[in-house]
Scaffold this active site. Structure first.
Site, PDB file in Angstrom:
ATOM      1  N   ARG A 145      24.668   2.844  11.151  1.00 19.16           N
ATOM      2  CA  ARG A 145      23.347   3.034  10.522  1.00 19.16           C
ATOM      3  C   ARG A 145      23.336   4.351   9.750  1.00 19.16           C
ATOM      4  NH1 ARG A 145      17.504   2.802  13.617  1.00 19.16           N
ATOM      5  NH2 ARG A 145      18.336   4.530  14.852  1.00 19.16           N
ATOM      6  N   ASP A 171      13.847   9.959  20.497  1.00 23.79           N
ATOM      7  CA  ASP A 171      14.626  10.235  19.292  1.00 23.79           C
ATOM      8  C   ASP A 171      13.674  10.515  18.145  1.00 23.79           C
ATOM      9  OD1 ASP A 171      13.705   7.803  18.427  1.00 23.79           O
ATOM     10  OD2 ASP A 171      15.648   6.807  18.412  1.00 23.79           O
TER      11      ASP A 171
END
Ligand SMILES: CC(=O)SCCNC(=O)CCNC(=O)[C@H](O)C(C)(C)COP(=O)(O)OP(=O)(O)OC[C@H]1O[C@@H](n2cnc3c(N)ncnc32)[C@H](O)[C@@H]1OP(=O)(O)O
Ligand SMILES: O=CC(=O)O
Ligand SMILES: [Mg+2]
Length: 571
Positions: free
Chosen positions: A186, A472
């Site tokens: 990603r 996160d």
């Protein structure tokens, strides 16, 4: 290590003095401003940089235009407009088309583990028993020069199967098992620059650096070893419109042509994790129809995006963060419509991340956390998702069991769960305000999570365990924008029944008290050594800014940019 050198504008004389190629062999127009390291120079080769520079030159104006369109859309929403389906692309939504068939190598994606591109974690994730490992340059990674470059070294070695790691403290050597998860990568979102690589006098686009360097070094070995002739595979984050997917599609076409591999070799799953994108799912798949392997419910950024999109709509405030789960009507509708859309177009509909992680020192709490994960996964598989995400290897057996027991021995549910019932979902379903209450504890939790996350991010850790949950960039964003919105509208904390309204005074007190609590929790020594005060300043500024910043990490990025004067880094 963090540097608080500020990100200097290109015309700043100090920066110009410090700029240079740092000993790297660079092509015309490319300037490397990050530390020199012989290992990094094997990634930042002249040819690899030429490949990245060519991508940057070909696509930079398209990217700038797409970001300008995002700003225009934001203005519309801020003036009271709502996101919705685009009448101009009705023909795509109603057309009978499908994406290219899913490659056999990735037909079964029941459980995917995610994690930053850190060396030991890459090995652990590939060995974890998950079907896929999504190696993350995005939500889970603090994009410092060191993290990024080491990440590329790690991925190259993982694809070549030469990756090892020696944990000196435990005298343990890590290496790959014979059977490993399939690798997806990603890259960062379109909005993030890479300030250590300048191309023609401008910072490079972060995701083109991530994509370009990884593709350049790994495409050939990946296709031989992992992709059964396909690949490499990607996850694409934070898009808001199909025009952004079109840029990725063109990047893929360009890379395939350069490599001399068949069109449609590269495959990508797009995260639907912004509110505007939920109205563009068909259009995004259509743009990427030769390169798609589905969509994923990026639920955390999606919640963040809901607040951001409705920053100018006081009638659509969220309740406490902990109450905004997948059971809310707008979240369930999003997941259902995503499944229907993906299966109609012949690709995977991936579920998302439950934030719980194993709790080592408390078996009862651990079992309760696992039970929440099982419940979440059961909802996903029964709804028709083809696979799900796990944040930690300890969750994989539970997730795998739920999906395996409910998928009738098939690798996915693309053809068996059409979810025709979801085709009737309309804009109101996707926009409906979540139900719940706001509390002082919600404000406090946002504040102590936001500050601690930023303190970690600024010192190089992009994903951390906090209060037994994975945090996160996406989850921290919810804390930031929610505080901002509650402050802006002076909301009443209705869940406490005391009539308390959020204002600057109250927030100031909360920040002070939560900082004291953080100090108690982490201990005086760690608190002193850490950069909690700087993180607190940054978080407080963000929550109280007159105009909401688009991304926490964009602002915070200025604090981790570290330029090295020519020559100093070759020691
Ligand atoms: C919203 C989204 O975008 S979700 C996707 C992005 N977020 C993520 O990917 C988060 C990934 N997860 C993580 O980073 C971590 O699991 C954390 C930070 C949440 C927890 O980390 P820790 O508390 O250090 O985990 P813990 O100490 O229990 O780790 C135990 C072992 O599991 C390993 N491990 C933990 N998580 C992972 C992971 N995601 N991938 C690989 N290995 C992992 C550790 O390396 C450690 O290995 P070791 O025993 O060989 O030393
Ligand atoms: O990237 C995933 C998310 O939930 O955000
Ligand atoms: Mg995300």
């Amino acid at each position: 290590m963090v540097s608080f050198e500020t990100f200097l504008p290109t015309n700043n004389p100090v920066q110009r003095k410090n700029s240079g190629t740092m000993g790297y062999d660079v092509p015309e127009g490319v300037d490397i401003r990050g530390r020199y390291d012989p290992e990094f120079s094997k990634i930042l080769t002249r040819d690899a940089l030429q490949f990245v520079a060519d991508l940057q030159r070909e696509f930079r104006n398209h990217i700038k235009y797409a970001m300008e369109c995002r700003r225009e859309a934001k203005m519309r929403y801020n003036n009271g407009g709502l996101p919705g389906f685009d009448p101009a692309t009705k023909y795509i939504r109603e057309g009978e088309w499908v994406c290219a068939p899913v490659p056999a190598a990735v037909a079964d994606r029941r459980v995917e583990i995610t994690g930053p591109v850190e060396r030991k974690m890459v090995i652990n994730a590939l060995n974890s028993g998950a079907k896929v490992f999504m190696a993350d340059f995005e939500d889970a990674l603090s994009p410092s020069w060191e993290n990024l470059m080491r990440g590329h070294v790690n991925l190259r070695d993982a694809v070549n199967r030469t990756i090892t790691f020696h944990d000196q403290a435990r005298n343990k050597v890590y290496k790959l098992n014979d059977q490993t998860a399939k690798l997806f990568v990603r890259p960062r979102g379109w909005h993030l620059p890479e300030a250590h690589i300048f191309i023609d006098g401008e910072p490079a686009t972060g995701c083109l650096v991530d994509f370009g360097l990884y593709f350049f070094h790994s495409y050939a070995n990946f296709r031989k070893a992992q992709g059964q002739g396909f690949g490499p595979f990607f996850y694409l984050p934070k898009m808001e419109h199909s025009r952004e997917a079109r840029i990725w599609n063109n990047v893929f076409d360009r890379a395939e042509k350069w490599a001399g591999i068949e069109k449609g070799s590269i495959r990508a799953t797009v995260l639907i994790e912004t509110l505007p994108a939920v109205f563009q799912m068909n259009e995004i798949l259509y743009e990427l129809r030769d390169h798609s392997v589905g969509l994923n419910c990026g639920r955390w950024d999606y919640i963040f995006s809901y607040v951001k999109t409705f920053q100018g709509h006081p009638d659509r405030l969220l309740p406490d963060r902990v109450q905004v789960g997948m059971g809310q009507h707008f979240m369930r509708s999003y997941s259902d419509l995503l499944i229907h859309t993906c299966h109609k177009r012949g690709v995977h509909a991936m579920g998302g991340m439950a934030a719980q992680i194993p709790i080592r020192d408390d078996p009862a709490a651990n079992e309760a956390a696992l039970e929440l994960v099982r419940k979440d996964k059961l909802r996903e598989v029964k709804a028709g998702h083809d696979g799900t995400w796990a944040a930690h290897p300890g969750l994989i057996p539970a997730c795998m069991e739920v999906f395996t027991n409910n998928m009738a021995n098939a690798p996915n549910q693309i053809h068996s769960m059409k979810r025709q019932d979801a085709s009737v979902l309309i804009e109101e379903d996707l926009l409906q305000s979540p139900r719940g209450v706001r509390t002082m504890e919600g404000l406090r939790l946002n504040t102590r999570v936001g500050i601690q996350y930023l303190a970690a991010w600024l010192t190089g850790a992009g994903s951390v365990p906090l209060y037994n949950l994975m945090e996160d960039a996406a989850t921290a964003e919810i804390s930031r924008v929610q505080n901002w919105q509650w402050l802006k509208y002076g909301v009443e904390l209705d869940g406490d029944g005391l009539g308390v309204k959020v204002n600057l005074d109250l927030f100031g007190r909360v920040v002070e008290e939560e900082m004291a609590r953080i100090e108690r929790e982490v201990g005086k020594e760690k608190f002193k050594k850490g950069i909690y005060k700087e993180a607190c300043k940054l978080f407080t500024r963000q929550c109280t800014a007159p105009i909401l910043d688009d991304f926490l990490t964009l602002d915070a990025y200025n604090n981790i940019v570290m330029y090295h004067p020519i020559g100093s880094s070759r020691l």
